[in-house]
Design a protein around this motif. Structure first.
Motif, PDB file in Angstrom:
ATOM      1  N   LYS A  69       0.802  -1.224   0.000  1.00 20.80           N
ATOM      2  CA  LYS A  69       0.000   0.000   0.000  1.00 20.80           C
ATOM      3  C   LYS A  69       0.836   1.277   0.000  1.00 20.80           C
ATOM      4  N   ASP A  70       1.978   1.244   0.690  1.00 22.98           N
ATOM      5  CA  ASP A  70       2.791   2.468   0.786  1.00 22.98           C
ATOM      6  C   ASP A  70       3.727   2.659  -0.407  1.00 22.98           C
ATOM      7  N   TRP A  71       3.696   1.718  -1.360  1.00 18.37           N
ATOM      8  CA  TRP A  71       4.473   1.872  -2.585  1.00 18.37           C
ATOM      9  C   TRP A  71       3.637   2.597  -3.638  1.00 18.37           C
ATOM     10  N   ILE A  72       4.287   3.457  -4.393  1.00 19.10           N
ATOM     11  CA  ILE A  72       3.578   4.279  -5.382  1.00 19.10           C
ATOM     12  C   ILE A  72       3.563   3.569  -6.739  1.00 19.10           C
ATOM     13  N   TRP A  73       2.372   3.475  -7.312  1.00 18.94           N
ATOM     14  CA  TRP A  73       2.223   2.896  -8.651  1.00 18.94           C
ATOM     15  C   TRP A  73       2.254   4.020  -9.662  1.00 18.94           C
ATOM     16  N   GLY A  74       3.310   4.078 -10.444  1.00 18.00           N
ATOM     17  CA  GLY A  74       3.438   5.179 -11.406  1.00 18.00           C
ATOM     18  C   GLY A  74       4.629   4.945 -12.298  1.00 18.00           C
ATOM     19  N   GLY A  75       5.474   5.962 -12.393  1.00 20.28           N
ATOM     20  CA  GLY A  75       6.601   5.839 -13.309  1.00 20.28           C
ATOM     21  C   GLY A  75       6.105   5.809 -14.743  1.00 20.28           C
TER      22      GLY A  75
ATOM     23  N   LYS B 264       2.481 -12.170 -20.494  1.00 21.85           N
ATOM     24  CA  LYS B 264       2.758 -13.198 -19.486  1.00 21.85           C
ATOM     25  C   LYS B 264       4.149 -13.035 -18.864  1.00 21.85           C
ATOM     26  N   THR B 265       5.109 -12.652 -19.671  1.00 24.23           N
ATOM     27  CA  THR B 265       6.487 -12.574 -19.192  1.00 24.23           C
ATOM     28  C   THR B 265       6.854 -11.190 -18.660  1.00 24.23           C
ATOM     29  N   SER B 266       5.939 -10.220 -18.753  1.00 24.36           N
ATOM     30  CA  SER B 266       6.221  -8.881 -18.228  1.00 24.36           C
ATOM     31  C   SER B 266       6.243  -8.940 -16.698  1.00 24.36           C
ATOM     32  N   ARG B 267       6.819  -7.935 -16.089  1.00 26.58           N
ATOM     33  CA  ARG B 267       6.944  -7.943 -14.627  1.00 26.58           C
ATOM     34  C   ARG B 267       6.813  -6.527 -14.059  1.00 26.58           C
ATOM     35  N   VAL B 268       6.515  -6.465 -12.760  1.00 30.40           N
ATOM     36  CA  VAL B 268       6.485  -5.186 -12.054  1.00 30.40           C
ATOM     37  C   VAL B 268       7.900  -4.859 -11.592  1.00 30.40           C
ATOM     38  N   THR B 269       8.364  -3.658 -11.939  1.00 30.28           N
ATOM     39  CA  THR B 269       9.707  -3.212 -11.552  1.00 30.28           C
ATOM     40  C   THR B 269       9.585  -2.029 -10.606  1.00 30.28           C
ATOM     41  N   CYS B 270      10.391  -2.009  -9.567  1.00 24.55           N
ATOM     42  CA  CYS B 270      10.326  -0.938  -8.571  1.00 24.55           C
ATOM     43  C   CYS B 270      11.692  -0.273  -8.412  1.00 24.55           C
ATOM     44  N   LYS B 271      11.666   1.000  -7.973  1.00 33.07           N
ATOM     45  CA  LYS B 271      12.892   1.760  -7.766  1.00 33.07           C
ATOM     46  C   LYS B 271      12.791   2.575  -6.487  1.00 33.07           C
ATOM     47  N   CYS B 272      13.880   2.606  -5.729  1.00 32.02           N
ATOM     48  CA  CYS B 272      13.930   3.368  -4.472  1.00 32.02           C
ATOM     49  C   CYS B 272      14.299   4.828  -4.741  1.00 32.02           C
ATOM     50  N   HIS B 273      13.710   5.724  -3.943  1.00 33.28           N
ATOM     51  CA  HIS B 273      14.058   7.146  -3.989  1.00 33.28           C
ATOM     52  C   HIS B 273      14.305   7.608  -2.557  1.00 33.28           C
ATOM     53  N   GLY B 274      15.246   8.475  -2.367  1.00 28.89           N
ATOM     54  CA  GLY B 274      15.502   9.009  -1.022  1.00 28.89           C
ATOM     55  C   GLY B 274      16.924   9.511  -0.890  1.00 28.89           C
ATOM     56  N   VAL B 275      17.157  10.261   0.191  1.00 29.49           N
ATOM     57  CA  VAL B 275      18.475  10.837   0.439  1.00 29.49           C
ATOM     58  C   VAL B 275      19.455   9.724   0.804  1.00 29.49           C
ATOM     59  N   SER B 276      20.611   9.739   0.160  1.00 24.28           N
ATOM     60  CA  SER B 276      21.688   8.772   0.428  1.00 24.28           C
ATOM     61  C   SER B 276      21.210   7.327   0.346  1.00 24.28           C
ATOM     62  N   GLY B 277      20.315   7.053  -0.584  1.00 23.40           N
ATOM     63  CA  GLY B 277      19.836   5.697  -0.798  1.00 23.40           C
ATOM     64  C   GLY B 277      18.997   5.167   0.344  1.00 23.40           C
TER      65      GLY B 277
ATOM     66  N   CYS C 148      15.785   4.947   0.546  1.00 24.97           N
ATOM     67  CA  CYS C 148      14.610   4.224   0.057  1.00 24.97           C
ATOM     68  C   CYS C 148      13.347   4.622   0.828  1.00 24.97           C
ATOM     69  N   SER C 149      13.205   5.923   1.044  1.00 24.63           N
ATOM     70  CA  SER C 149      12.024   6.415   1.761  1.00 24.63           C
ATOM     71  C   SER C 149      10.784   6.417   0.878  1.00 24.63           C
ATOM     72  N   LEU C 150      10.997   6.341  -0.441  1.00 23.32           N
ATOM     73  CA  LEU C 150       9.889   6.317  -1.392  1.00 23.32           C
ATOM     74  C   LEU C 150      10.169   5.245  -2.445  1.00 23.32           C
ATOM     75  N   ILE C 151       9.178   4.417  -2.726  1.00 18.93           N
ATOM     76  CA  ILE C 151       9.337   3.356  -3.730  1.00 18.93           C
ATOM     77  C   ILE C 151       8.291   3.528  -4.822  1.00 18.93           C
ATOM     78  N   THR C 152       8.766   3.634  -6.056  1.00 17.29           N
ATOM     79  CA  THR C 152       7.877   3.770  -7.217  1.00 17.29           C
ATOM     80  C   THR C 152       7.960   2.501  -8.061  1.00 17.29           C
ATOM     81  N   CYS C 153       6.806   2.020  -8.497  1.00 17.45           N
ATOM     82  CA  CYS C 153       6.749   0.776  -9.295  1.00 17.45           C
ATOM     83  C   CYS C 153       5.999   0.992 -10.599  1.00 17.45           C
ATOM     84  N   TRP C 154       6.325   0.200 -11.609  1.00 19.82           N
ATOM     85  CA  TRP C 154       5.662   0.281 -12.905  1.00 19.82           C
ATOM     86  C   TRP C 154       5.757  -1.072 -13.619  1.00 19.82           C
ATOM     87  N   GLN C 155       4.979  -1.213 -14.687  1.00 17.14           N
ATOM     88  CA  GLN C 155       4.980  -2.454 -15.477  1.00 17.14           C
ATOM     89  C   GLN C 155       6.079  -2.378 -16.525  1.00 17.14           C
ATOM     90  N   GLN C 156       6.880  -3.438 -16.636  1.00 16.50           N
ATOM     91  CA  GLN C 156       8.005  -3.412 -17.570  1.00 16.50           C
ATOM     92  C   GLN C 156       8.089  -4.714 -18.357  1.00 16.50           C
TER      93      GLN C 156
END
Length: 373
Positions: free
Chosen positions: A168-174, A225-238, A240-248
């Motif tokens: 729930k706390d992960w952002i769906w976007g990108g 079928k073979t596509s996947r959800v990919t996520c990336k961390c955002h935040g100061v000095s790594g 990972c205070s914010l996580i954004t995910c998208w379909q790739q």
């Protein structure tokens, strides 16, 4: 003086013989010409012309693109900027086909620039099923990625809904690959070729058309079928205070592996008199929309046969110790193999010497090359 009855009878016989000779000659010319007429080709040949298309400063003119049917030509007029992505997808499919079949008797050899694989794809076999699925997957892949990269005017990033399993706390976007658009465009562009042709219900040609449509769909679904959800961390000095995910999209090699597995497990079907595909053997499992289907068993491709587009396996490199498809026994169809022994010189035991050069020794290595008889 009037000619006698005997003379008139002879003239009549000569005229009738001449008439039949002319008719037979015209028939032979027509049949021979029909065999020599250039075929309509296939849109997959756009993949062979990718290099030329990339050098163009503007979108290619539809009438200059090889292998398009009437319906595909109309779609091209509406979506000219999509054609580079279509050619890129076809090119990627051709490369992947060669990789997946490099050790098999039929190895995706390109026979001519217009029909690509030649008569092979006129046989409703596993190979035709595979090429249709892989080509559809290639275009779906390329168009989906082109949307994301902003290369097409009518689409952008994916608008796919948020997965229920995502935290729930992960952002769906990108900016995800637009699989929905890629699927729909490919469905319209590739399937129109089959849908615009009319065949007698229950005929072999209608059966192959239905088979092609089914395998086109299986190829498009393979991408999803073979596509996947990919996520990336955002935040100061790594942090990972914010996580954004998208379909790739997955790597196209994974898609090729997936479709190759479907090829190995393809289901044989037949066409009914009502114009539907049905299991050839009711003991087998019903194929899903993700599976490949075929109507006829494949030729063995052992010997050169121009009529079916087989180059044969004579002269092909084989692995003497392998019991797999690349082994000399299977690849050479039991004909045996020739062994060529040679020695090669290569650099070895290299060491870095201060400063600044590398010193190597020259090693002599014996190698054996095995080729089918």
């Amino acid at each position: 003086m009037k000619p006698s009855k005997e003379v008139r009878r002879k003239h009549s016989i000569i005229l009738r013989v001449a008439y039949y000779v002319i008719i037979w000659t015209v028939y032979i010319i027509l049949v021979t010409s029909a065999k020599r007429l250039p075929p309509n080709g296939t849109w997959i040949s756009m993949g062979l012309a990718l290099g030329e298309l990339l050098q163009m400063s503007e979108a290619p003119h539809c009438h200059k693109l090889p292998g398009l049917s009437a319906g595909q030509g109309r779609i091209c007029q509406l979506y000219q900027d999509h054609m580079l992505a279509v050619a890129s997808g076809a090119h990627q499919a051709l490369l992947e086909c060669r990789h997946q079949f490099q050790h098999r008797r039929w190895n995706c050899s390109v026979l001519d620039e217009l029909n690509v694989f030649g008569p092979v794809t006129s046989i409703p076999s596993r190979e035709t099923a595979f090429t249709h699925a892989l080509a559809a997957a290639g275009v779906t892949y390329a168009v989906s990625r082109a949307c994301r990269d902003g290369h097409l005017s009518s689409c952008g990033c994916s608008r796919m809904g948020r997965p229920k399993t995502l935290k729930k706390d992960w952002i769906w976007g990108g900016c995800g690959d637009n699989l929905e658009y890629g699927y729909k465009f490919t469905q319209g562009f590739i399937d129109v070729r089959e849908r615009e042709r009319k065949f007698k219900k229950g005929s072999r040609r209608q059966g192959q058309s239905l088979m092609n449509l089914h395998n086109n769909e299986a190829g498009r679904r393979a991408v999803i079928k073979t596509s996947r959800v990919t996520c990336k961390c955002h935040g100061v000095s790594g942090s990972c205070s914010l996580i954004t995910c998208w379909q790739q999209l997955s790597n196209f090699r994974e898609i090729g592996d997936y479709i190759r597995d479907k090829y190995d497990g393809a289901t044989e079907v037949r066409v009914t008199k009502h114009g539907r595909l049905k299991l050839r053997n009711s003991k087998f499992r019903l194929p899903t929309a993700n599976d490949l289907v075929y109507l006829e068993e494949s030729p063995n491709y052992c010997l050169r046969n121009v009529s079916i587009g087989s180059l044969g396996t004579q002269g092909r490199t084989c692995n003497r110790t392998s019991i797999d498809l690349d082994g000399c026994n299977l690849l050479c169809c039991g004909r045996g193999y020739n062994t060529l022994k040679s020695t090669i010189k290569e650099r070895c035991q290299c060491k870095f010497k201060w400063c600044c050069e590398v010193e190597c020794k020259t090693c002599i290595k014996s190698v054996e090359l095995h080729t089918c008889k």
